[in-house]
Scaffold this motif. Structure first.
Motif, PDB file in Angstrom:
ATOM      1  N   UNK A 193      -5.032  19.700   3.026  1.00 22.95           N
ATOM      2  CA  UNK A 193      -3.808  19.571   3.804  1.00 22.95           C
ATOM      3  C   UNK A 193      -3.412  18.116   4.010  1.00 22.95           C
ATOM      4  N   UNK A 194      -4.393  17.261   4.297  1.00 20.84           N
ATOM      5  CA  UNK A 194      -4.095  15.843   4.496  1.00 20.84           C
ATOM      6  C   UNK A 194      -3.611  15.198   3.211  1.00 20.84           C
ATOM      7  N   UNK A 195      -4.191  15.577   2.090  1.00 17.85           N
ATOM      8  CA  UNK A 195      -3.759  15.036   0.803  1.00 17.85           C
ATOM      9  C   UNK A 195      -2.305  15.419   0.502  1.00 17.85           C
ATOM     10  N   UNK A 196      -1.910  16.636   0.855  1.00 16.08           N
ATOM     11  CA  UNK A 196      -0.521  17.064   0.664  1.00 16.08           C
ATOM     12  C   UNK A 196       0.431  16.201   1.494  1.00 16.08           C
ATOM     13  N   UNK A 197       0.035  15.853   2.705  1.00 13.74           N
ATOM     14  CA  UNK A 197       0.864  15.007   3.559  1.00 13.74           C
ATOM     15  C   UNK A 197       1.141  13.664   2.901  1.00 13.74           C
ATOM     16  N   UNK A 198       0.107  13.074   2.310  1.00 13.82           N
ATOM     17  CA  UNK A 198       0.253  11.774   1.644  1.00 13.82           C
ATOM     18  C   UNK A 198       1.189  11.884   0.445  1.00 13.82           C
ATOM     19  N   UNK A 199       1.004  12.913  -0.354  1.00 13.02           N
ATOM     20  CA  UNK A 199       1.825  13.097  -1.558  1.00 13.02           C
ATOM     21  C   UNK A 199       3.304  13.231  -1.184  1.00 13.02           C
ATOM     22  N   UNK A 200       3.599  14.025  -0.166  1.00  9.54           N
ATOM     23  CA  UNK A 200       4.993  14.222   0.276  1.00  9.54           C
ATOM     24  C   UNK A 200       5.608  12.898   0.712  1.00  9.54           C
ATOM     25  N   UNK A 201       4.864  12.113   1.473  1.00  6.76           N
ATOM     26  CA  UNK A 201       5.401  10.844   1.964  1.00  6.76           C
ATOM     27  C   UNK A 201       5.628   9.851   0.823  1.00  6.76           C
ATOM     28  N   UNK A 202       4.697   9.770  -0.106  1.00  6.82           N
ATOM     29  CA  UNK A 202       4.809   8.807  -1.202  1.00  6.82           C
ATOM     30  C   UNK A 202       6.023   9.095  -2.083  1.00  6.82           C
ATOM     31  N   UNK A 203       6.238  10.356  -2.425  1.00 12.18           N
ATOM     32  CA  UNK A 203       7.256  10.679  -3.417  1.00 12.18           C
ATOM     33  C   UNK A 203       8.647  10.957  -2.850  1.00 12.18           C
ATOM     34  N   UNK A 204       8.749  11.355  -1.584  1.00 11.00           N
ATOM     35  CA  UNK A 204      10.054  11.745  -1.048  1.00 11.00           C
ATOM     36  C   UNK A 204      10.644  10.757  -0.038  1.00 11.00           C
ATOM     37  N   UNK A 205       9.817   9.883   0.531  1.00  8.03           N
ATOM     38  CA  UNK A 205      10.331   8.949   1.539  1.00  8.03           C
ATOM     39  C   UNK A 205      11.437   8.038   1.018  1.00  8.03           C
ATOM     40  N   UNK A 206      11.332   7.473  -0.189  1.00  3.55           N
ATOM     41  CA  UNK A 206      12.425   6.600  -0.652  1.00  3.55           C
ATOM     42  C   UNK A 206      13.782   7.309  -0.686  1.00  3.55           C
ATOM     43  N   UNK A 207      13.792   8.594  -1.004  1.00  2.24           N
ATOM     44  CA  UNK A 207      15.051   9.331  -1.104  1.00  2.24           C
ATOM     45  C   UNK A 207      15.656   9.645   0.254  1.00  2.24           C
ATOM     46  N   UNK A 208      14.821  10.012   1.223  1.00  3.10           N
ATOM     47  CA  UNK A 208      15.348  10.510   2.494  1.00  3.10           C
ATOM     48  C   UNK A 208      15.254   9.515   3.654  1.00  3.10           C
ATOM     49  N   UNK A 209      14.460   8.463   3.499  1.00  2.85           N
ATOM     50  CA  UNK A 209      14.313   7.487   4.577  1.00  2.85           C
ATOM     51  C   UNK A 209      14.885   6.121   4.236  1.00  2.85           C
ATOM     52  N   UNK A 210      15.283   5.916   2.976  1.00  3.98           N
ATOM     53  CA  UNK A 210      15.818   4.615   2.590  1.00  3.98           C
ATOM     54  C   UNK A 210      14.800   3.523   2.815  1.00  3.98           C
ATOM     55  N   UNK A 211      15.209   2.462   3.531  1.00  2.53           N
ATOM     56  CA  UNK A 211      14.266   1.364   3.803  1.00  2.53           C
ATOM     57  C   UNK A 211      13.665   1.440   5.205  1.00  2.53           C
ATOM     58  N   UNK A 212      13.876   2.563   5.877  1.00  2.00           N
ATOM     59  CA  UNK A 212      13.324   2.740   7.225  1.00  2.00           C
ATOM     60  C   UNK A 212      11.800   2.637   7.197  1.00  2.00           C
ATOM     61  N   UNK A 213      11.252   1.754   8.019  1.00  2.00           N
ATOM     62  CA  UNK A 213       9.804   1.637   8.153  1.00  2.00           C
ATOM     63  C   UNK A 213       9.129   0.753   7.137  1.00  2.00           C
ATOM     64  N   UNK A 214       9.896   0.124   6.240  1.00  2.00           N
ATOM     65  CA  UNK A 214       9.261  -0.721   5.223  1.00  2.00           C
ATOM     66  C   UNK A 214       8.929  -2.094   5.789  1.00  2.00           C
ATOM     67  N   UNK A 215       9.903  -2.718   6.455  1.00  4.06           N
ATOM     68  CA  UNK A 215       9.670  -4.040   7.044  1.00  4.06           C
ATOM     69  C   UNK A 215       9.016  -3.894   8.419  1.00  4.06           C
ATOM     70  N   UNK A 216       8.069  -4.785   8.758  1.00  4.66           N
ATOM     71  CA  UNK A 216       7.496  -4.765  10.113  1.00  4.66           C
ATOM     72  C   UNK A 216       8.586  -4.964  11.169  1.00  4.66           C
ATOM     73  N   UNK A 217       8.489  -4.219  12.265  1.00  4.18           N
ATOM     74  CA  UNK A 217       9.518  -4.261  13.303  1.00  4.18           C
ATOM     75  C   UNK A 217       9.664  -5.652  13.911  1.00  4.18           C
TER      76      UNK A 217
END
Length: 466
Positions: A193-217
């Motif tokens: 289950x944890x491995x699935x969480x990582x895979x989803x974040x790695x492959x789909x975040x650029x499409x749905x989150x843009x640059x949100x969370x990339x640069x340190x706040x």
């Protein structure tokens, strides 16, 4: 650098919310899957058909308290690293990978290798520190200040947490409690289950989150202030003070709530009639862990819609938390009734636990998601993930306290423990009521809700930013 989140909504919220929902869902599957079997693994006899470590109940509950406490201490450091160096997205990936490896380490340690088991728990604690504060902060960053959808968004996000938590015991407990498979396979399922969480974040975040969370706040905040490091203003200090005051009340709630994975699990295992006679089926102990997330999934959409529908009439966060403490108190009164039932009939009816979990869940919905939302409203940008880590520090103290409270049941008895928890929650609720006005003043309008901006207003804002 400005935050660029892709346009487009689903069910009235940014699509990125549902990506974060899914990422967190599988991470919580992993966490609650192992939590459902942790105490049971420790107390299972070394010579049993499904061998564990042969610890006493008190020893297992103290370990449970330390583990679930430390899991919520490390987000303080993970939030600071994300704010200043790593950014939220990178921190989430690092944490996810560590937690997947940790679950497989636990599987390799069972049965018999207690030192390796400790190593697995330690890696889980570190990994959670990177993951937990940052994904919650990103939910808040999807919304502009004053957007009245934010509390509802955190309630939807919270539903994702609990979809994972609901599935987890059905899979991990069913495998782990079965002698045909054993505890090892419960931890393996949690790792998958944890491995699935990582895979989803790695492959789909650029499409749905843009640059949100990339640069340190902290870097973004410095750019927005033209490179000048400014001290906290009086308004910012007042808002942080609200977080620290509510900290005390929420510690009490979680110390009570976390009896679910410890004392209430043991009570379900040892003193509850789990037989469904007409099916000739005994409900596995771990399945009681399904009740809370099931209620969350059923009730969260109602609460989310209610917060949005109320709009400007929305109760302030301290009042919501007051109601949460009262509901939690009622839940423990059902556990008091369970003790009387068990003393009279030998075993308590399962229905007492069903009712207790229902009221605990309603209390949770009035406290936890709105608390997460509140932190994103009150914390300055440069401290966003750090303050989310501070909020999760609540759970460090609460889980540690919860483990020791549960351990005292062997000497004081369940009646004293459950009754004492009920009375304490009610007392603190009555204390929070008169304090709520002061806390709202210190928020300086952070909960003055605005209507969702029109397309025209969004275009004008974008034009001004450009």
């Amino acid at each position: 650098m400005s935050i660029n989140v892709p346009k487009g909504e689903f069910l009235g919220h940014p699509k990125g919310l549902f990506l974060l929902f899914t990422t967190e869902m599988w991470e919580r599957f992993s966490y609650y899957g192992m939590r459902a079997i942790l105490v049971l693994t420790m107390v299972a006899g070394t010579e049993a058909n499904n061998p564990g470590f042969g610890w006493t109940n008190a020893e297992a509950l103290k370990l449970y308290g330390w583990y679930t406490g430390l899991v919520y201490l490390t987000p303080l450091f993970g939030g600071w690293l994300a704010d200043n160096y790593l950014g939220q997205r990178k921190s989430i990936i690092i944490g996810g990978i560590l937690m997947a490896l940790a679950q497989f380490t636990l599987a390799a340690a069972v049965p018999g290798n207690i030192d390796l088991f400790y190593v697995g728990l330690a890696i889980l604690i570190v990994g959670n520190g990177f993951f937990k504060p940052n994904i919650s902060t990103m939910v808040g960053d999807l919304y502009k200040e004053g957007d009245n959808r934010r509390d509802g968004a955190f309630t939807i996000f919270y539903m994702g947490i609990n979809v994972g938590a609901m599935i987890a015991p059905l899979v991990c407990s069913t495998l782990g409690e079965s002698p045909s498979f054993g505890w090892k396979f419960g931890y393996i399922a949690a790792g998958v289950g944890m491995a699935l969480s990582v895979v989803i974040q790695v492959f789909l975040a650029p499409r749905y989150l843009g640059n949100l969370g990339i640069e340190p706040a902290a870097k973004i905040s410095l750019q927005q202030s033209a490179g000048e490091k400014k001290p906290l203003s009086k308004e910012e200090r007042d808002r942080l003070r609200v977080i620290w005051v509510l900290f005390v009340f929420v510690v009490l709630f979680w110390a009570s709530f976390e009896q679910a994975g410890g004392l209430m699990t043991i009570y379900a295992n040892d003193k509850t009639d789990r037989m469904i006679d007409f099916l000739s089926f005994e409900v596995p102990t771990g399945w009681f862990q399904v009740l809370n997330p099931l209620y969350i999934v059923l009730l969260a959409p109602i609460f989310a819609a209610m917060w949005v529908k109320l709009g400007a009439r929305n109760p302030n966060t301290p009042i919501k938390m007051m109601f949460g403490l009262i509901l939690t108190s009622i839940g423990f009164m059902f556990m008091v009734a369970a003790v009387y039932d068990q003393q009279a009939n030998g075993l308590a009816s399962m229905w007492w636990l069903v009712l207790a979990y229902m009221f605990h869940t309603m209390g949770e919905l009035c406290i936890s998601p709105v608390g997460l939302s509140l932190v994103t409203k009150l914390a300055p940008l440069r401290l966003a993930s750090l303050m989310m880590g501070v909020w999760f520090l609540i759970n460090f103290f609460a889980n540690l306290i919860a483990g020791y409270i549960g351990a005292y049941a062997s000497t004081l008895g369940e009646l004293a423990i459950f009754g004492g928890i009920a009375a304490t929650n009610l007392g603190f609720a009555l204390l929070l009521w008169p304090l709520s006005g002061i806390l709202v003043d210190w928020m300086h309008g952070a909960e003055s809700y605005k209507e969702k901006p029109t397309v025209k207003e969004e275009l004008e804002t974008a034009s001004n930013v450009a």
